[in-house]
Design a protein around this motif. Sequence first.
Motif, PDB file in Angstrom:
ATOM      1  N   CYS A   4       0.818  -1.335  -0.056  1.00 29.83           N
ATOM      2  CA  CYS A   4      -0.140  -0.062  -0.011  1.00 29.83           C
ATOM      3  C   CYS A   4       1.002   1.216  -0.040  1.00 29.83           C
ATOM      4  CB  CYS A   4      -1.011  -0.038   1.229  1.00 29.83           C
ATOM      5  SG  CYS A   4      -1.966  -1.283   1.505  1.00 29.83           S
ATOM      6  N   SER A   5       0.570   2.044  -0.921  1.00 30.08           N
ATOM      7  CA  SER A   5       1.208   3.522  -1.029  1.00 30.08           C
ATOM      8  C   SER A   5       0.415   4.783  -1.118  1.00 30.08           C
ATOM      9  CB  SER A   5       2.100   3.433  -2.344  1.00 30.08           C
ATOM     10  OG  SER A   5       3.054   2.353  -2.299  1.00 30.08           O
ATOM     11  N   ARG A   6       0.822   5.749  -0.397  1.00 23.38           N
ATOM     12  CA  ARG A   6       0.180   7.049  -0.548  1.00 23.38           C
ATOM     13  C   ARG A   6       0.898   7.900  -1.273  1.00 23.38           C
ATOM     14  NH1 ARG A   6      -3.726   9.652   4.075  1.00 23.38           N
ATOM     15  NH2 ARG A   6      -4.046  11.374   2.963  1.00 23.38           N
ATOM     16  N   PHE A   7       0.318   8.526  -2.034  1.00 25.86           N
ATOM     17  CA  PHE A   7       1.079   9.684  -2.793  1.00 25.86           C
ATOM     18  C   PHE A   7       0.401  10.979  -2.758  1.00 25.86           C
ATOM     19  CE2 PHE A   7       2.190   5.794  -5.077  1.00 25.86           C
ATOM     20  CZ  PHE A   7       3.719   5.776  -4.920  1.00 25.86           C
ATOM     21  N   THR A   8       1.136  12.062  -2.561  1.00 26.81           N
ATOM     22  CA  THR A   8       0.312  13.295  -2.473  1.00 26.81           C
ATOM     23  C   THR A   8       1.352  14.326  -3.450  1.00 26.81           C
ATOM     24  OG1 THR A   8       0.283  13.174  -0.090  1.00 26.81           O
ATOM     25  CG2 THR A   8      -0.048  15.373  -1.095  1.00 26.81           C
ATOM     26  N   VAL A  21      -0.038   7.229 -12.933  1.00 29.08           N
ATOM     27  CA  VAL A  21      -0.900   5.842 -12.411  1.00 29.08           C
ATOM     28  C   VAL A  21      -1.290   5.130 -13.439  1.00 29.08           C
ATOM     29  CG1 VAL A  21      -2.814   5.149 -11.107  1.00 29.08           C
ATOM     30  CG2 VAL A  21      -1.145   7.084 -10.456  1.00 29.08           C
ATOM     31  N   ARG A  22      -2.209   5.758 -14.497  1.00 29.50           N
ATOM     32  CA  ARG A  22      -2.597   4.782 -15.566  1.00 29.50           C
ATOM     33  C   ARG A  22      -1.557   4.059 -16.232  1.00 29.50           C
ATOM     34  NH1 ARG A  22      -5.991   9.132 -16.008  1.00 29.50           N
ATOM     35  NH2 ARG A  22      -4.773  10.398 -17.438  1.00 29.50           N
ATOM     36  N   GLU A  23      -0.382   4.593 -16.588  1.00 29.52           N
ATOM     37  CA  GLU A  23       0.769   3.917 -17.215  1.00 29.52           C
ATOM     38  C   GLU A  23       1.420   2.748 -16.260  1.00 29.52           C
ATOM     39  OE1 GLU A  23       3.851   6.914 -18.148  1.00 29.52           O
ATOM     40  OE2 GLU A  23       2.453   7.889 -19.537  1.00 29.52           O
TER      41      GLU A  23
END
Length: 59
Positions: A4-8, A21-23
């Motif tokens: 699990c990762s969280r990006f801001t 993210v789509r890529e």
Amino acid sequence: MALCSRFTPRDGAGEAFDELVREAAAAVLEREPGTLVYACSEVEERRTSDSSSSCTPTA
């Protein structure tokens, strides 16, 4: 195993982040055939006006 990762993303970087993210989702499906779930979500209260949906969950 789970990761699990969280990006801001920085302000103004929402669209570029969404494309990244789509890529990444497409690459996971192509190069990691044993992946059962690759899901993305966003936290609504943190969403900036330039960000769209991050990706469509795929399995």
